[in-house]
Design a protein around this motif. Structure first.
Motif, PDB file in Angstrom:
ATOM      1  N   ASN B  52      14.922  20.413  -1.443  1.00  0.00           N
ATOM      2  CA  ASN B  52      14.743  19.426  -2.509  1.00  0.00           C
ATOM      3  C   ASN B  52      13.331  19.295  -3.053  1.00  0.00           C
ATOM      4  O   ASN B  52      12.963  18.242  -3.586  1.00  0.00           O
ATOM      5  CB  ASN B  52      15.241  18.049  -2.065  1.00  0.00           C
ATOM      6  CG  ASN B  52      16.742  17.952  -2.128  1.00  0.00           C
ATOM      7  OD1 ASN B  52      17.356  18.464  -3.060  1.00  0.00           O
ATOM      8  ND2 ASN B  52      17.332  17.325  -1.133  1.00  0.00           N
ATOM      9  N   GLU B  53      12.556  20.365  -2.882  1.00  0.00           N
ATOM     10  CA  GLU B  53      11.249  20.349  -3.511  1.00  0.00           C
ATOM     11  C   GLU B  53      10.815  21.757  -3.882  1.00  0.00           C
ATOM     12  O   GLU B  53      11.343  22.732  -3.351  1.00  0.00           O
ATOM     13  CB  GLU B  53      10.210  19.682  -2.602  1.00  0.00           C
ATOM     14  CG  GLU B  53       9.999  20.363  -1.273  1.00  0.00           C
ATOM     15  CD  GLU B  53       8.996  19.609  -0.420  1.00  0.00           C
ATOM     16  OE1 GLU B  53       8.816  18.389  -0.630  1.00  0.00           O
ATOM     17  OE2 GLU B  53       8.384  20.234   0.447  1.00  0.00           O
ATOM     18  N   SER B  66      10.586  21.691 -15.554  1.00  0.00           N
ATOM     19  CA  SER B  66      10.893  20.953 -14.336  1.00  0.00           C
ATOM     20  C   SER B  66      12.223  21.448 -13.797  1.00  0.00           C
ATOM     21  O   SER B  66      13.034  22.008 -14.541  1.00  0.00           O
ATOM     22  CB  SER B  66      10.946  19.441 -14.584  1.00  0.00           C
ATOM     23  OG  SER B  66      11.968  19.114 -15.491  1.00  0.00           O
ATOM     24  N   GLU B  68      15.492  20.533 -10.889  1.00  0.00           N
ATOM     25  CA  GLU B  68      16.132  19.429 -10.197  1.00  0.00           C
ATOM     26  C   GLU B  68      17.411  19.930  -9.551  1.00  0.00           C
ATOM     27  O   GLU B  68      18.064  20.846 -10.056  1.00  0.00           O
ATOM     28  CB  GLU B  68      16.475  18.325 -11.214  1.00  0.00           C
ATOM     29  CG  GLU B  68      16.807  16.988 -10.602  1.00  0.00           C
ATOM     30  CD  GLU B  68      17.061  15.927 -11.670  1.00  0.00           C
ATOM     31  OE1 GLU B  68      16.741  14.764 -11.401  1.00  0.00           O
ATOM     32  OE2 GLU B  68      17.576  16.265 -12.749  1.00  0.00           O
ATOM     33  N   ARG B  69      17.722  19.309  -8.412  1.00  0.00           N
ATOM     34  CA  ARG B  69      19.022  19.546  -7.804  1.00  0.00           C
ATOM     35  C   ARG B  69      19.698  18.175  -7.772  1.00  0.00           C
ATOM     36  O   ARG B  69      19.598  17.447  -6.793  1.00  0.00           O
ATOM     37  CB  ARG B  69      18.850  20.118  -6.410  1.00  0.00           C
ATOM     38  CG  ARG B  69      20.131  20.601  -5.771  1.00  0.00           C
ATOM     39  CD  ARG B  69      19.843  21.654  -4.728  1.00  0.00           C
ATOM     40  NE  ARG B  69      20.945  21.860  -3.808  1.00  0.00           N
ATOM     41  CZ  ARG B  69      21.991  22.634  -4.055  1.00  0.00           C
ATOM     42  NH1 ARG B  69      22.094  23.236  -5.221  1.00  0.00           N
ATOM     43  NH2 ARG B  69      22.933  22.804  -3.153  1.00  0.00           N
ATOM     44  N   PRO B  70      20.367  17.828  -8.854  1.00  0.00           N
ATOM     45  CA  PRO B  70      20.858  16.457  -9.012  1.00  0.00           C
ATOM     46  C   PRO B  70      21.987  16.081  -8.062  1.00  0.00           C
ATOM     47  O   PRO B  70      22.220  14.913  -7.804  1.00  0.00           O
ATOM     48  CB  PRO B  70      21.335  16.428 -10.470  1.00  0.00           C
ATOM     49  CG  PRO B  70      21.621  17.849 -10.811  1.00  0.00           C
ATOM     50  CD  PRO B  70      20.667  18.671 -10.023  1.00  0.00           C
TER      51      PRO B  70
END
Lengths: 111, 114
Positions: B52-53, B66, B68-70
């Motif tokens: 998650n980063e 950017s 993201e893993r929503p």
């Protein structure tokens, strides 16, 4: 930063002939991977080499990793029309989670 | 055989607009990547993502980008204000254990910025 250079950029081959594409890194690699991209397609993994001096074969394809782990080659024997595409080497470093791709060798085959 | 999927296959946008490119990596993979390939050129690394980063990013991946893993399945790349030079094929890839393993590439999203 790490740079991976690949030659030749283009390779025109008569069907049945052999050819080699070469890959050189500015830094020592932890591993090297080879990918093939057909025209209009996405990169598809072929193989990974990890050990110094390693040689691996896949049918007509022979992959080598140099002793210093800074260069690699892909040799294709008896080229077929199905070999058409762009072959990329990609170097991995033990310090980060990324692959540095070479510019690729685009292969065309004359029947 | 499991595969990486990407949507849309082609995105056309006006310069200055925001776009979101979507990817569904292979379900048991832990490392996710975005690459860019300008027409006729080499594949260029943009960013890697784990736990998650962001693990690593290239010089190309500036403040307009950017990731993201929503949720548990999607992995997205957002470009905030697109420029003409952002036109390229964007590939998502995933693997199970970092750069020492085979990376599975998705079919790509062709982004055209007008």
């Amino acid at each position: 930063g790490q740079q991976v250079m690949q030659i030749p950029q283009y390779q025109h081959v008569q069907e049945g002939e052999d050819f080699t594409t070469y890959c050189n890194s500015s830094t020592t690699l932890s591993n090297i991977q080879w990918y093939k991209q057909r025209p209009g397609g996405h990169p598809v993994f072929l193989i990974q080499l990890v050990k110094s001096g390693e040689v691996k074969k896949q049918k007509r394809l022979t992959f080598q990793f140099g002793e210093a782990k800074k260069n690699s080659s892909l040799h294709i024997t008896a080229t077929q029309t199905t070999d058409v595409g762009t072959y990329f080497c990609a170097g991995g470093s033990s310090n980060d989670y990324k692959l540095s791709f070479g510019a690729g060798t685009t292969v065309t085959v004359r029947a | 055989e499991p595969e990486v999927t990407q949507t849309p296959s082609h995105q056309v946008t006006q310069m200055g607009q925001e776009v979101i490119l979507r990817c569904v990596p292979i379900s048991n993979h832990l490392y996710f990547y975005w690459y860019r390939q300008i027409l006729g050129q080499k594949v260029e690394f943009l960013v890697s993502f784990y736990n998650n980063e962001i693990s690593e990013k290239s010089e190309i991946f500036d403040d307009q980008f950017s990731v993201e893993r929503p949720d548990g399945s999607n992995f997205t790349l957002k470009i905030r204000s697109t420029k003409l030079e952002d036109s390229a094929m964007y590939f998502c890839a995933s693997d199970s254990s970092g750069s020492f393993n085979e990376q599975f590439f998705g079919p790509g999203t062709r982004l055209t910025v007008l």
